[in-house]
Design a protein around this motif. Structure first.
Motif, PDB file in Angstrom:
ATOM      1  N   LEU A  69       0.967  -1.175   0.242  1.00 21.48           N
ATOM      2  CA  LEU A  69       0.044  -0.117   0.067  1.00 21.48           C
ATOM      3  C   LEU A  69       0.865   1.458   0.073  1.00 21.48           C
ATOM      4  O   LEU A  69       0.219   2.340   0.010  1.00 21.48           O
ATOM      5  CB  LEU A  69      -0.898   0.029   1.355  1.00 21.48           C
ATOM      6  N   LEU A  71       2.769   2.384   2.563  1.00 20.40           N
ATOM      7  CA  LEU A  71       2.115   3.168   4.068  1.00 20.40           C
ATOM      8  C   LEU A  71       3.345   2.908   4.943  1.00 20.40           C
ATOM      9  O   LEU A  71       3.021   2.822   6.087  1.00 20.40           O
ATOM     10  CB  LEU A  71       0.798   2.558   4.638  1.00 20.40           C
ATOM     11  N   GLU A  96       3.709   9.616  -4.738  1.00 22.36           N
ATOM     12  CA  GLU A  96       2.647   9.474  -3.809  1.00 22.36           C
ATOM     13  C   GLU A  96       1.258   9.782  -4.269  1.00 22.36           C
ATOM     14  O   GLU A  96       0.251   9.275  -4.094  1.00 22.36           O
ATOM     15  CB  GLU A  96       3.200  10.358  -2.531  1.00 22.36           C
ATOM     16  N   MET A  99      -0.060   6.934  -5.868  1.00 28.53           N
ATOM     17  CA  MET A  99      -0.534   5.904  -5.025  1.00 28.53           C
ATOM     18  C   MET A  99      -1.694   6.490  -4.423  1.00 28.53           C
ATOM     19  O   MET A  99      -2.716   5.339  -4.071  1.00 28.53           O
ATOM     20  CB  MET A  99       0.535   5.715  -4.095  1.00 28.53           C
ATOM     21  N   GLN A 100      -2.031   7.663  -4.244  1.00 29.81           N
ATOM     22  CA  GLN A 100      -3.291   7.913  -3.453  1.00 29.81           C
ATOM     23  C   GLN A 100      -4.487   7.704  -4.202  1.00 29.81           C
ATOM     24  O   GLN A 100      -5.566   7.395  -3.633  1.00 29.81           O
ATOM     25  CB  GLN A 100      -3.215   9.546  -3.073  1.00 29.81           C
ATOM     26  N   ARG A 103      -4.849   3.744  -4.044  1.00 29.17           N
ATOM     27  CA  ARG A 103      -5.118   3.386  -2.237  1.00 29.17           C
ATOM     28  C   ARG A 103      -6.605   3.698  -2.068  1.00 29.17           C
ATOM     29  O   ARG A 103      -6.803   4.983  -2.183  1.00 29.17           O
ATOM     30  CB  ARG A 103      -4.022   4.007  -1.416  1.00 29.17           C
ATOM     31  N   ILE A 107      -7.054  -0.675  -4.389  1.00 28.37           N
ATOM     32  CA  ILE A 107      -6.645  -1.452  -3.287  1.00 28.37           C
ATOM     33  C   ILE A 107      -7.389  -0.962  -2.357  1.00 28.37           C
ATOM     34  O   ILE A 107      -7.014   0.316  -1.757  1.00 28.37           O
ATOM     35  CB  ILE A 107      -5.110  -1.521  -3.414  1.00 28.37           C
ATOM     36  N   SER A 108      -7.871  -1.598  -1.379  1.00 24.88           N
ATOM     37  CA  SER A 108      -8.406  -1.312   0.060  1.00 24.88           C
ATOM     38  C   SER A 108      -7.702  -2.055   0.974  1.00 24.88           C
ATOM     39  O   SER A 108      -7.345  -3.161   0.683  1.00 24.88           O
ATOM     40  CB  SER A 108      -9.910  -1.110  -0.103  1.00 24.88           C
TER      41      SER A 108
END
Length: 344
Positions: A69, A71, A96, A99-100, A103, A107-108
């Motif tokens: 993720l 993170l 980033e 990815m936001q 995310r 993908i959760s």
């Protein structure tokens, strides 16, 4: 387990690889140096399937999920090497902001403890609606309607009223249902579930697992299930990887793993499972603990706890080897399975 095998047979042999993790290495800086929490992990997850990652606390399961993720807190952690391919694109190469957009949308994740994952000062409905507004629609009324519908889909009675309640007003099982509703609100391709039934009583656990199965069938979502509970694995998974001290030590289809465990660590995990008809209630523990990343033993990392340790085990870490039927194990004893015994 028969359910999993039948489902795989219905889908046939051609399965699209939604997620492929290749030689992932995630390290953390400590006062005594930089050490790997995940060291060379590789696995793949086809679209619509469930892959379980099993192991004790400290084995690298959650760090693997957080690496996928993006993170990992930096500092002190960072992904040093490897690839995380999602729909053929390497997530590690994304910025980033990129990815936001993935995310919470494609993908959760269902986090381990819903009381800390949910914001206590916002209503549960507004937290579900926030993800929908960010990724799906700009219309607040449409986002609210979708959030209420998700609360209904996860089995929460009177969803319109519950929408306006705060997390502390809900039971643990209901908070977990809210987390599932939030995770699935944008119809993700991949759902990462980190110990989704931890701290819930047995009845609620069964309800949550049945809910996840039903929603997976409904939405066709692939699930990466992180757990230490092999009973949950037997109920939910198609494929299993066993992790120990940051390494993948065994990988197999769920029925194959339960019928023919090859790594002494996997055998130990199965022997430590409670047996319903065992009136004595005997459990066989694995002696010792998972070593911390800054104190890994030489050779096989399980060697200090292994009853079958050989001299080579203390010198050289074994690589995964194919044992047939898609079953891989990293153990110098893999040719001597008959001498290891079966946990049945």
């Amino acid at each position: 387990m028969q359910r999993c095998c039948a489902r795989r047979q219905r889908r046939g042999q051609v399965l699209t690889q939604l997620l492929k993790v290749d030689a992932l290495r995630t390290c953390f800086a400590t006062p005594s140096g930089v050490f790997p929490a995940v060291d060379g992990a590789s696995f793949s997850l086809p679209a619509g399937e469930t892959l379980a990652i099993v192991g004790e606390s400290g084995s690298g399961k959650s760090v693997t999920a957080m690496s996928i993720l993006g993170l990992i807190p930096s500092p002190p952690g960072r992904v040093e090497s490897g690839r995380i391919l999602f729909k053929g694109h390497d997530l590690l190469s994304l910025t980033e902001p990129e990815m936001q957009r993935i995310r919470g949308n494609q993908i959760s994740m269902i986090f381990q403890e819903p009381m800390t994952a949910l914001n206590p000062v916002f209503t549960v409905g507004s937290q579900i609606r926030e993800a929908i507004l960010l990724h799906q629609t700009r219309d607040p009324a449409e986002a609210r309607a979708r959030a209420v519908e998700m609360l209904r889909l996860v089995g929460i009675a009177d969803p319109d009223r519950r929408y306006d309640q705060f997390p502390h007003q809900l039971s643990g099982g209901m908070r977990q249902r809210v987390m599932i509703a939030m995770a699935l609100s944008c119809n993700p391709d991949l759902l990462i579930a980190d110990e989704p039934t931890t701290a819930l009583d047995v009845t609620i656990q069964a309800q949550i697992l049945e809910l996840m199965r039903d929603l997976q069938r409904r939405f066709g979502t692939a699930v990466l299930l992180i757990t230490h509970d092999l009973g949950v694995v037997a109920e939910m998974a198609d494929q299993v990887i066993v992790m120990y001290a940051g390494r993948v030590v065994e990988r197999a289809a769920v029925a194959e793993l339960f019928d023919r465990p090859l790594h002494p660590y996997t055998v130990g995990l199965l022997r430590a499972m409670p047996v319903l008809n065992d009136r004595a209630g005997r459990l066989i523990p694995i002696e010792g603990t998972v070593p911390p990343p800054d104190r890994l033993p030489p050779g096989c990392r399980f060697a200090p706890r292994c009853a079958h340790v050989r001299e080579i085990c203390t010198r050289k870490d074994p690589a995964l080897s194919d044992q047939g039927a898609g079953h891989e194990v990293a153990c110098w004893l893999h040719l001597d399975y008959a001498d290891m015994g079966n946990p049945s």
